[in-house]
Design a protein around this motif. Structure first.
Motif, PDB file in Angstrom:
ATOM      1  N   ASP A   1     -10.501  28.127  21.263  1.00 44.73           N
ATOM      2  CA  ASP A   1      -9.592  28.122  20.111  1.00 44.73           C
ATOM      3  C   ASP A   1     -10.188  27.349  18.942  1.00 44.73           C
ATOM      4  OD1 ASP A   1      -7.691  29.682  21.312  1.00 44.73           O
ATOM      5  OD2 ASP A   1      -6.478  28.002  22.023  1.00 44.73           O
ATOM      6  N   ALA A   2     -10.827  26.225  19.235  1.00 47.29           N
ATOM      7  CA  ALA A   2     -11.461  25.440  18.172  1.00 47.29           C
ATOM      8  C   ALA A   2     -12.586  26.230  17.522  1.00 47.29           C
ATOM      9  CB  ALA A   2     -11.990  24.121  18.736  1.00 47.29           C
ATOM     10  N   ARG A   3     -13.369  26.912  18.346  1.00 44.62           N
ATOM     11  CA  ARG A   3     -14.453  27.736  17.790  1.00 44.62           C
ATOM     12  C   ARG A   3     -13.903  28.896  16.982  1.00 44.62           C
ATOM     13  NH1 ARG A   3     -16.620  26.125  22.773  1.00 44.62           N
ATOM     14  NH2 ARG A   3     -15.782  27.926  23.889  1.00 44.62           N
ATOM     15  N   HIS A   4     -12.784  29.447  17.412  1.00 50.44           N
ATOM     16  CA  HIS A   4     -12.155  30.544  16.672  1.00 50.44           C
ATOM     17  C   HIS A   4     -11.699  30.075  15.296  1.00 50.44           C
ATOM     18  CE1 HIS A   4      -8.815  33.329  15.586  1.00 50.44           C
ATOM     19  NE2 HIS A   4      -9.618  34.231  16.127  1.00 50.44           N
ATOM     20  N   ILE A   5     -11.090  28.897  15.257  1.00 49.68           N
ATOM     21  CA  ILE A   5     -10.628  28.350  13.970  1.00 49.68           C
ATOM     22  C   ILE A   5     -11.813  28.118  13.035  1.00 49.68           C
ATOM     23  CG2 ILE A   5      -9.581  26.328  12.866  1.00 49.68           C
ATOM     24  CD1 ILE A   5      -7.832  26.052  15.415  1.00 49.68           C
ATOM     25  N   ALA A   6     -12.872  27.524  13.577  1.00 48.89           N
ATOM     26  CA  ALA A   6     -14.020  27.156  12.742  1.00 48.89           C
ATOM     27  C   ALA A   6     -14.869  28.357  12.333  1.00 48.89           C
ATOM     28  CB  ALA A   6     -14.884  26.132  13.474  1.00 48.89           C
ATOM     29  N   LYS A   7     -15.161  29.254  13.277  1.00 50.39           N
ATOM     30  CA  LYS A   7     -16.114  30.326  13.021  1.00 50.39           C
ATOM     31  C   LYS A   7     -15.462  31.624  12.552  1.00 50.39           C
ATOM     32  CE  LYS A   7     -19.645  27.843  14.419  1.00 50.39           C
ATOM     33  NZ  LYS A   7     -20.695  27.383  13.476  1.00 50.39           N
ATOM     34  N   VAL A   8     -14.385  32.046  13.233  1.00 48.52           N
ATOM     35  CA  VAL A   8     -13.754  33.323  12.915  1.00 48.52           C
ATOM     36  C   VAL A   8     -12.793  33.196  11.741  1.00 48.52           C
ATOM     37  CG1 VAL A   8     -12.343  35.223  13.809  1.00 48.52           C
ATOM     38  CG2 VAL A   8     -13.997  34.071  15.310  1.00 48.52           C
ATOM     39  N   MET A   9     -11.915  32.201  11.824  1.00 48.84           N
ATOM     40  CA  MET A   9     -10.921  32.010  10.762  1.00 48.84           C
ATOM     41  C   MET A   9     -11.487  31.236   9.569  1.00 48.84           C
ATOM     42  SD  MET A   9      -8.481  33.648  12.072  1.00 48.84           S
ATOM     43  CE  MET A   9      -7.220  33.292  10.845  1.00 48.84           C
ATOM     44  N   ARG A  10     -12.699  30.682   9.752  1.00 49.17           N
ATOM     45  CA  ARG A  10     -13.326  29.866   8.705  1.00 49.17           C
ATOM     46  C   ARG A  10     -12.362  28.784   8.204  1.00 49.17           C
ATOM     47  NH1 ARG A  10     -18.101  32.054   7.302  1.00 49.17           N
ATOM     48  NH2 ARG A  10     -18.458  34.271   7.771  1.00 49.17           N
ATOM     49  N   GLY A  11     -11.760  28.112   9.197  1.00 51.45           N
ATOM     50  CA  GLY A  11     -10.787  27.085   8.870  1.00 51.45           C
ATOM     51  C   GLY A  11     -11.406  25.890   8.159  1.00 51.45           C
ATOM     52  N   LYS A  12     -10.567  25.192   7.421  1.00 49.43           N
ATOM     53  CA  LYS A  12     -11.023  23.997   6.697  1.00 49.43           C
ATOM     54  C   LYS A  12      -9.899  22.980   6.695  1.00 49.43           C
ATOM     55  CE  LYS A  12      -9.853  26.083   2.212  1.00 49.43           C
ATOM     56  NZ  LYS A  12      -9.266  27.300   2.826  1.00 49.43           N
ATOM     57  N   GLU A  13     -10.245  21.754   6.380  1.00 47.57           N
ATOM     58  CA  GLU A  13      -9.244  20.695   6.320  1.00 47.57           C
ATOM     59  C   GLU A  13      -8.174  21.069   5.292  1.00 47.57           C
ATOM     60  OE1 GLU A  13     -11.186  16.986   5.604  1.00 47.57           O
ATOM     61  OE2 GLU A  13     -12.550  17.203   7.309  1.00 47.57           O
ATOM     62  N   GLY A  14      -6.918  20.869   5.685  1.00 45.13           N
ATOM     63  CA  GLY A  14      -5.803  21.225   4.817  1.00 45.13           C
ATOM     64  C   GLY A  14      -5.144  22.536   5.208  1.00 45.13           C
ATOM     65  N   ASP A  15      -5.850  23.372   5.993  1.00 44.96           N
ATOM     66  CA  ASP A  15      -5.240  24.619   6.471  1.00 44.96           C
ATOM     67  C   ASP A  15      -4.103  24.295   7.434  1.00 44.96           C
ATOM     68  OD1 ASP A  15      -6.992  26.072   4.991  1.00 44.96           O
ATOM     69  OD2 ASP A  15      -8.204  26.770   6.691  1.00 44.96           O
ATOM     70  N   LYS A  16      -3.132  25.209   7.491  1.00 44.70           N
ATOM     71  CA  LYS A  16      -1.962  24.988   8.347  1.00 44.70           C
ATOM     72  C   LYS A  16      -1.927  26.010   9.476  1.00 44.70           C
ATOM     73  CE  LYS A  16       0.779  22.888   4.667  1.00 44.70           C
ATOM     74  NZ  LYS A  16      -0.366  22.833   3.739  1.00 44.70           N
ATOM     75  N   LEU A  17      -1.493  25.539  10.658  1.00 45.47           N
ATOM     76  CA  LEU A  17      -1.410  26.352  11.864  1.00 45.47           C
ATOM     77  C   LEU A  17      -0.087  26.064  12.558  1.00 45.47           C
ATOM     78  CD1 LEU A  17      -4.821  25.191  13.381  1.00 45.47           C
ATOM     79  CD2 LEU A  17      -4.515  27.272  12.019  1.00 45.47           C
ATOM     80  N   ILE A  18       0.297  26.959  13.445  1.00 49.52           N
ATOM     81  CA  ILE A  18       1.407  26.683  14.353  1.00 49.52           C
ATOM     82  C   ILE A  18       0.801  26.414  15.730  1.00 49.52           C
ATOM     83  CG2 ILE A  18       3.440  27.607  15.518  1.00 49.52           C
ATOM     84  CD1 ILE A  18       4.003  29.228  12.991  1.00 49.52           C
TER      85      ILE A  18
END
Length: 254
Positions: free
Chosen positions: A22-39
């Motif tokens: 899940d962490a890799r999905h957020i970082a690599k697939v979703m290109r997540g960044k600080e400030g993004d919101k999730l449930i």
């Protein structure tokens, strides 16, 4: 908004830790960044709107902004017992029935099961099935991930019937009682104290034998038809689950 499931231990006060795939999905697939919101949900009793505060290799940390009510689950708890089908059909059953609202899956072996059961390989299949259940629950915005149990023998499945408030045995040769006629009076008679758990039993590609139908009824199941058309084994559980939830009012039904 993207939804992720974690273990209760990954919540700590007002912070939450997401790791692994899940962490890799957020970082690599979703290109997540600080400030993004999730449930984020622990699948049991806590769900929250979370803001990402730190993204590291293999781990994402967030802070809880708001606690959310867990209101996405159906009042009836449907378990789908599916005789092991060929190929990847079990994956389809798990994925689609999770989206519909099933809470658990019980694979089992019956007289006409074609699949050669191999205990050595089963752990890998079970791991994949549980991953599919989790991903489907996230996609469908479920509050909980449906359980996928290890395969049972036919005898063990029969012995489990007493654990449910109702057991519906989907039988293609049933010419009398149809599913709705069985479900409607049961749903209307339910009280807050009664068991709201339902087991739907679906056969393999070749269906059930007459002997299995008799054994199921003796163990407490109600034999029901699903209409005049013959459904594929991977379709029957979806249809039954959807019809039961509709009749309970979950989809605007009775």
């Amino acid at each position: 908004m993207q939804r992720y499931f974690v273990t209760p231990e990954q919540f700590s006060g007002d912070t939450v830790r997401i790791d692994g795939e899940d962490a890799r999905h957020i970082a690599k697939v979703m290109r997540g960044k600080e400030g993004d919101k999730l449930i984020v949900s622990d699948g049991i009793s806590r769900e929250a709107l979370v803001e990402i505060t730190l993204i590291e290799i293999g781990e994402v940390t967030g802070i809880v902004l708001e606690s959310l009510n867990m209101t996405q689950e159906a009042s009836l708890k449907i378990t789908v017992a599916q005789s092991l089908p060929k190929g990847d059909k079990m994956e389809t059953v798990i994925q689609k029935c999770t989206e519909i609202g099933a809470v658990a899956f019980v694979p089992f072996l019956s007289e006409r099961t074609i699949v050669q059961y191999d205990e050595r390989k089963e752990s890998k299949r079970l791991e994949r099935w549980r991953k599919i259940s989790k991903e489907a629950a996230e996609q469908a915005h479920r509050n909980r991930v449906p359980a996928v149990h290890p395969p049972l023998s036919w005898k063990k499945l029969l012995q489990s019937f007493g654990e449910y408030g109702a057991v519906y045995f989907c039988y293609e040769k049933e010419e009398g009682l149809q599913l709705r006629s069985a479900v409607a009076p049961w749903v209307s008679s339910l009280t807050a104290e009664a068991s709201h758990s339902v087991l739907v039993v679906v056969g393999p590609e070749g269906g059930f034998s007459v002997q299995e139908c008799l054994e199921a009824e003796k163990a407490g199941a109600i034999s029901v038809g699903l209409g005049r058309r013959i459904l594929r084994c991977e379709t029957a559980g979806m249809v039954a689950a959807a019809c039961i939830l509709y009749e309970s009012g979950e989809m605007g039904g009775a």
